[in-house]
Design a protein around this motif. Structure first.
Motif, PDB file in Angstrom:
ATOM      1  N   PHE A 105      52.550  34.672  52.723  1.00 16.80           N
ATOM      2  CA  PHE A 105      52.886  35.800  52.270  1.00 16.80           C
ATOM      3  C   PHE A 105      52.097  36.435  51.088  1.00 16.80           C
ATOM      4  CE2 PHE A 105      55.617  39.516  50.749  1.00 16.80           C
ATOM      5  CZ  PHE A 105      55.104  40.465  51.801  1.00 16.80           C
ATOM      6  N   VAL A 106      52.203  35.758  49.941  1.00 18.69           N
ATOM      7  CA  VAL A 106      51.795  35.913  48.422  1.00 18.69           C
ATOM      8  C   VAL A 106      50.162  35.885  48.465  1.00 18.69           C
ATOM      9  CG1 VAL A 106      51.637  35.310  46.167  1.00 18.69           C
ATOM     10  CG2 VAL A 106      53.787  35.354  47.412  1.00 18.69           C
ATOM     11  N   TYR A 107      49.918  34.685  49.350  1.00 19.33           N
ATOM     12  CA  TYR A 107      48.547  34.411  49.485  1.00 19.33           C
ATOM     13  C   TYR A 107      47.649  35.811  50.180  1.00 19.33           C
ATOM     14  CZ  TYR A 107      49.441  29.378  49.106  1.00 19.33           C
ATOM     15  OH  TYR A 107      49.896  28.361  48.498  1.00 19.33           O
ATOM     16  N   LEU A 108      48.314  36.318  51.182  1.00 25.17           N
ATOM     17  CA  LEU A 108      47.810  37.406  51.707  1.00 25.17           C
ATOM     18  C   LEU A 108      47.717  38.707  50.863  1.00 25.17           C
ATOM     19  CD1 LEU A 108      49.062  37.664  55.311  1.00 25.17           C
ATOM     20  CD2 LEU A 108      46.519  37.331  54.738  1.00 25.17           C
ATOM     21  N   ILE A 109      48.643  38.742  49.992  1.00 23.32           N
ATOM     22  CA  ILE A 109      48.711  39.953  48.994  1.00 23.32           C
ATOM     23  C   ILE A 109      47.660  39.793  47.996  1.00 23.32           C
ATOM     24  CG2 ILE A 109      50.173  40.906  47.391  1.00 23.32           C
ATOM     25  CD1 ILE A 109      52.794  40.190  48.797  1.00 23.32           C
ATOM     26  N   THR A 110      47.453  38.548  47.434  1.00 17.90           N
ATOM     27  CA  THR A 110      46.210  38.427  46.753  1.00 17.90           C
ATOM     28  C   THR A 110      44.906  38.815  46.937  1.00 17.90           C
ATOM     29  OG1 THR A 110      45.909  36.108  47.335  1.00 17.90           O
ATOM     30  CG2 THR A 110      47.419  36.473  45.710  1.00 17.90           C
ATOM     31  N   LYS A 111      44.948  38.939  48.448  1.00 22.10           N
ATOM     32  CA  LYS A 111      43.293  39.538  48.885  1.00 22.10           C
ATOM     33  C   LYS A 111      43.336  40.910  48.625  1.00 22.10           C
ATOM     34  CE  LYS A 111      41.784  35.810  51.290  1.00 22.10           C
ATOM     35  NZ  LYS A 111      40.593  35.147  50.752  1.00 22.10           N
ATOM     36  N   SER A 148      42.036  42.128  40.004  1.00 24.26           N
ATOM     37  CA  SER A 148      42.351  41.681  39.052  1.00 24.26           C
ATOM     38  C   SER A 148      43.641  40.730  38.853  1.00 24.26           C
ATOM     39  CB  SER A 148      42.836  42.907  38.071  1.00 24.26           C
ATOM     40  OG  SER A 148      43.549  42.601  36.804  1.00 24.26           O
ATOM     41  N   ASP A 149      43.528  39.625  38.080  1.00 24.53           N
ATOM     42  CA  ASP A 149      44.602  38.663  38.125  1.00 24.53           C
ATOM     43  C   ASP A 149      45.748  39.170  37.737  1.00 24.53           C
ATOM     44  OD1 ASP A 149      42.644  36.796  39.306  1.00 24.53           O
ATOM     45  OD2 ASP A 149      42.232  35.945  37.254  1.00 24.53           O
ATOM     46  N   LEU A 150      45.647  39.749  36.469  1.00 24.76           N
ATOM     47  CA  LEU A 150      46.843  40.142  35.795  1.00 24.76           C
ATOM     48  C   LEU A 150      47.454  41.421  36.709  1.00 24.76           C
ATOM     49  CD1 LEU A 150      48.917  40.662  33.586  1.00 24.76           C
ATOM     50  CD2 LEU A 150      47.225  42.219  32.616  1.00 24.76           C
ATOM     51  N   LEU A 151      47.037  42.040  37.269  1.00 29.03           N
ATOM     52  CA  LEU A 151      47.471  43.377  38.450  1.00 29.03           C
ATOM     53  C   LEU A 151      47.925  42.625  39.358  1.00 29.03           C
ATOM     54  CD1 LEU A 151      47.948  46.110  38.911  1.00 29.03           C
ATOM     55  CD2 LEU A 151      45.475  46.305  39.993  1.00 29.03           C
ATOM     56  N   CYS A 152      47.259  41.626  40.078  1.00 23.89           N
ATOM     57  CA  CYS A 152      47.673  40.972  41.174  1.00 23.89           C
ATOM     58  C   CYS A 152      49.095  39.953  40.771  1.00 23.89           C
ATOM     59  CB  CYS A 152      46.890  39.945  41.815  1.00 23.89           C
ATOM     60  SG  CYS A 152      47.200  39.012  43.077  1.00 23.89           S
ATOM     61  N   GLY A 153      49.223  39.435  39.880  1.00 24.58           N
ATOM     62  CA  GLY A 153      50.466  38.959  39.443  1.00 24.58           C
ATOM     63  C   GLY A 153      51.684  39.694  39.267  1.00 24.58           C
ATOM     64  N   LEU A 154      51.444  40.988  38.464  1.00 24.85           N
ATOM     65  CA  LEU A 154      52.409  41.682  38.339  1.00 24.85           C
ATOM     66  C   LEU A 154      53.014  42.445  39.684  1.00 24.85           C
ATOM     67  CD1 LEU A 154      51.159  43.309  34.949  1.00 24.85           C
ATOM     68  CD2 LEU A 154      53.140  41.744  35.232  1.00 24.85           C
ATOM     69  N   SER A 155      52.077  42.665  40.460  1.00 23.37           N
ATOM     70  CA  SER A 155      52.249  43.358  41.793  1.00 23.37           C
ATOM     71  C   SER A 155      52.946  42.281  42.820  1.00 23.37           C
ATOM     72  CB  SER A 155      50.811  43.591  42.525  1.00 23.37           C
ATOM     73  OG  SER A 155      50.113  44.708  41.574  1.00 23.37           O
ATOM     74  N   VAL A 156      52.545  41.020  42.867  1.00 23.29           N
ATOM     75  CA  VAL A 156      53.439  40.054  43.659  1.00 23.29           C
ATOM     76  C   VAL A 156      54.885  40.034  42.824  1.00 23.29           C
ATOM     77  CG1 VAL A 156      53.732  37.653  44.072  1.00 23.29           C
ATOM     78  CG2 VAL A 156      51.356  38.879  44.379  1.00 23.29           C
TER      79      VAL A 156
END
Length: 727
Positions: free
Chosen positions: A232-238, A242-250
């Motif tokens: 589920f998280v793998y799909l969100i990263t798509k 931005s790595d930082l924005l992705c990590g905070l969003s997850v």
């Protein structure tokens, strides 16, 4: 074999007198700066000599030394020992060796043979696999301290994501065990062993009243939550770049889902309708993998609590939806979550599932294309990649190999959401083995977007690309054949220059026994030796560009994409980098280069294409473009200027004279007091020279030059189309 293609400064040799004539004939024609140095020592001593030379001049990486030791052939045995100081073009010494023996065999110094090496990936049938060879393979993965890069050996996205998934599961198990161990250690240190504590909570009939008991029971169950949450998280990263924005969003999304899993049962306790209860329950469990997994973990904990069991078997609606009659379906949903999410992920990365932003596709009329661009488009679109995965290196003949495209861009389209125009508009071209293809264009023409699609940073709206016949969207192995120097420097602040070179070398599959030598050579070539122990963020802008160019060529790959690699580099280093690019092309690498330096493109590139609005407007060799789009010749004239002589001929007289030659179709480009620049669209250089020489004294001409239209002038002529479109 032409040694001027090698551009060596010095050739050291020790040749038997019987073979010397053939050796001398094999290295002709010689370049003007070629130095032949006859030596008396063997090849090993020559190697030490060359090594010392390189140590004395560590930053002159364009100095190339070749060494030869040639003995007399014994019957059918031909023996020659060679060495080269150049990492990229060193294999060309084989052509010299083959030429020597070919001339000797025919007893004719005029005979010649062209030799090209073809590397094939073949198995070794005589050596059994050893632990050492296994460790060499694992060393490729050690740069990340995880098993992920090992999956690159397998050629499909499914292997990549499955290896990721398994590794992250193991990491989660280790992390949960670590947390539990740390808690138990500190709990025992401050509170003592559970058996020795006072039974202050015995009046509470809850098995998990002690936090010790709860954690010991809960932490092993967290793996249930991890299993569906990871894909589920793998799909969100798509979604994010931005790595930082992705990590905070997850993190934020998982916290929200956890809060929902707490709120939903409370809301359900106020709903009396059983159907609505189950509808809400299953709706959230099916939509959210984490909520369903938490429900299963909660159920298992509840089964171990007598207190919870009492309420499960009552009519209290808080626990009604989760019981023995529903838990089997929760497990089914969990398994389906894992399978479906991984399949969707693999399907996206395989290029089988695309999300298009095209609601009203723009029409594309290929008949508006230039003839050369249209011919290239038809050639590429006629190629059949559906039934072939055969590598270019598997071909049997040199002719077939040279005619095969190492990189093919196949009807590539990219449109960003909210925009009415294409960033890349049905772009189609191919670059052959050993070709330097220049992709030019104004800022915003679509060059960098094309490169980002090729390396996987962007998803194409339509079309794809092939590297060595393999689809870049479906074969991860093709990415290992691709080197990329991006326009913007990568963020690798916590790595030293040496760490970065080792990292990319291992990802490219350089064996453990050779990696130190490769890193040493490439750092010397790009003048990085003084900075090996510096962190990358400490480097200057020009040094960072040299590092990124080195990272793109280390390995080396089959195709190197260089997006303005010499921007911000000093002139000396720029010239030496261009020499490296030329050597790489001579070593049969394929280079795609974009640059705003026309001189650099003319020096490095075999073929050019100019982009405008995401599509090529011209394509061909530099001379072909000059002949086709160059508007005749440019004449620059300077007249004698004497301020005291009122009767002196001015540049206006020259202007009037040239304009009167209607057969030449002359246009004025620039005029000053004593100089002028004119564009002549008709006539030949011989006619122009004759005309100006005959009227030189009459027009009071001091100097004049006649030149063909430059590449920069052709580029600027297409720039007028940009200005006209914007207006």
């Amino acid at each position: 074999m032409e040694t001027n293609l090698l551009n060596p400064q010095t050739i050291l040799y020790k040749v038997d007198p019987l073979m010397e004539n053939y050796f001398q004939a094999a290295i002709r024609p010689k370049s003007n700066d070629l130095v032949l140095e006859k030596r008396s020592e063997n090849i090993s001593e020559m190697n030490k000599f060359i090594w010392q030379k390189r140590m004395d001049r560590p930053y002159t990486y364009t100095d190339i030394y070749l060494g030869f030791q040639v003995s007399v052939p014994q019957e059918n045995i031909y023996k020659i020992q060679t060495l080269s100081s150049n990492l990229i073009s060193g294999h060309e010494v084989v052509s010299v060796a083959s030429n020597i023996f070919f001339k000797y065999a025919l007893n004719d110094t005029a005979a010649s043979i062209q030799t090209t090496l073809i590397y094939k990936k073949t198995g070794n049938l005589t050596i059994e696999p050893t632990i050492g060879s296994l460790l060499n393979v694992l060393s490729i993965a050690s740069c990340f301290l995880k098993f992920l890069p090992a999956s690159l050996i397998l050629d499909v996205p499914a292997c990549y994501w499955l290896f990721n998934y398994l590794f992250d599961i193991m990491t989660s198990v280790i992390w949960f065990c670590y947390l539990l161990a740390m808690y138990c250690i500190f709990d025992v240190a401050f509170n003592g062993l559970p058996s020795s504590r006072t039974s202050s909570t015995s009046i509470i009939p809850i098995e998990f009243a002690s936090s010790w008991d709860l954690r010991v029971q809960f932490y092993p169950l967290t793996i249930i939550i991890v299993l569906p949450t990871l894909p589920f998280v793998y799909l969100i990263t798509k979604i994010f770049k931005s790595d930082l924005l992705c990590g905070l969003s997850v993190l934020f999304i998982l916290i929200i889902l956890h809060m929902i899993s707490i709120i939903v049962p409370i809301v359900m306790s106020f709903v009396s309708n059983k159907f609505i209860q189950k509808l809400i329950y299953w709706l959230f469990n099916i939509i959210s993998p984490t909520i369903n997994a938490q429900a299963i973990a909660t159920y298992i904990l509840a089964q171990q609590s007598t207190f919870c069991q009492i309420f499960i078997h009552t009519d209290f609606s808080f626990f009604t939806p989760i019981g023995n009659d529903t838990i089997e379906w929760n497990w089914v949903v969990l398994i389906l979550h894992i399978i479906i999410l991984l399949l969707v992920l693999i399907t996206i990365d395989s290029g089988l599932l695309k999300f298009s932003c095209l609601t009203h596709p723009l029409e594309f009329d290929e008949n508006m294309l230039d003839n050369d661009v249209l011919e290239e488009r038809h050639r590429i679109l006629s190629l059949n990649y559906s039934a072939t995965n055969k590598s270019l290196l598997d071909t049997d003949t040199n002719e077939e190999e040279h005619e095969t495209d190492h990189l093919t861009v196949h009807d590539l389209v990219k449109r960003f959401p909210g925009r009415n125009v294409f960033a890349v508009n049905h772009l189609t071209f191919g670059a052959k083995r050993g070709e330097a293809f220049g992709l030019l264009g104004y800022n915003g023409a679509g060059k960098t977007t094309t490169f980002r699609i090729l390396v996987g940073d962007e998803l194409a709206t339509q079309g794809t690309a092939y590297i060595d016949g393999q689809n870049v969207r479906r074969h991860l192995k093709s990415m290992r054949q691709l080197g990329y120097c991006p326009q913007q420097n990568c963020s690798m602040d916590f790595l030293t220059v040496q760490n970065g070179l080792y990292l990319l070398a291992r990802i490219r599959g350089v064996t453990f026994s050779r990696i130190h030598l490769v890193v040493e050579k490439i750092s010397s070539l790009f003048l990085l030796d003084p900075f090996l122990n510096n962190y990358i963020h400490q480097l200057s802008g020009g040094t960072k560009r040299r590092l990124h160019a080195a990272l793109a060529l280390i390995g080396p790959p089959l195709v190197a994409i260089l997006d303005e690699p010499t921007t911000g580099v000093d002139p000396n280093a720029r010239q030496q980098m261009q020499e490296i690019f030329l050597n790489a092309v001579r070593a049969r690498l394929t280079i795609i280069l974009t640059s705003h330096s026309m001189d650099e493109c003319e020096r490095v590139c075999n073929r050019l294409g100019i982009m405008f609005n995401g599509q090529l407007v011209c394509l061909g060799t530099i001379q072909h473009l000059k002949s086709k789009f160059g508007q005749g010749y440019t004449i620059e004239i300077k007249v004698h200027s004497t301020s005291n002589d009122v009767n002196a001929t001015t540049i206006q007289n020259v202007q009037s004279f040239l304009l009167s030659q209607t057969q030449l179709n002359v246009e004025i480009k620039e005029l000053s007091y004593s100089t002028g620049s004119f564009q002549v669209k008709q006539g030949t250089p011989a006619d122009l020279f004759e005309l100006l020489e005959q009227n030189k004294q009459y027009l009071n001409i001091e100097t004049y030059t006649i030149s063909q239209t430059t590449l920069e002038q052709i580029f600027l002529s297409f720039g007028k189309q940009v200005n006209d479109t914007l207006q």
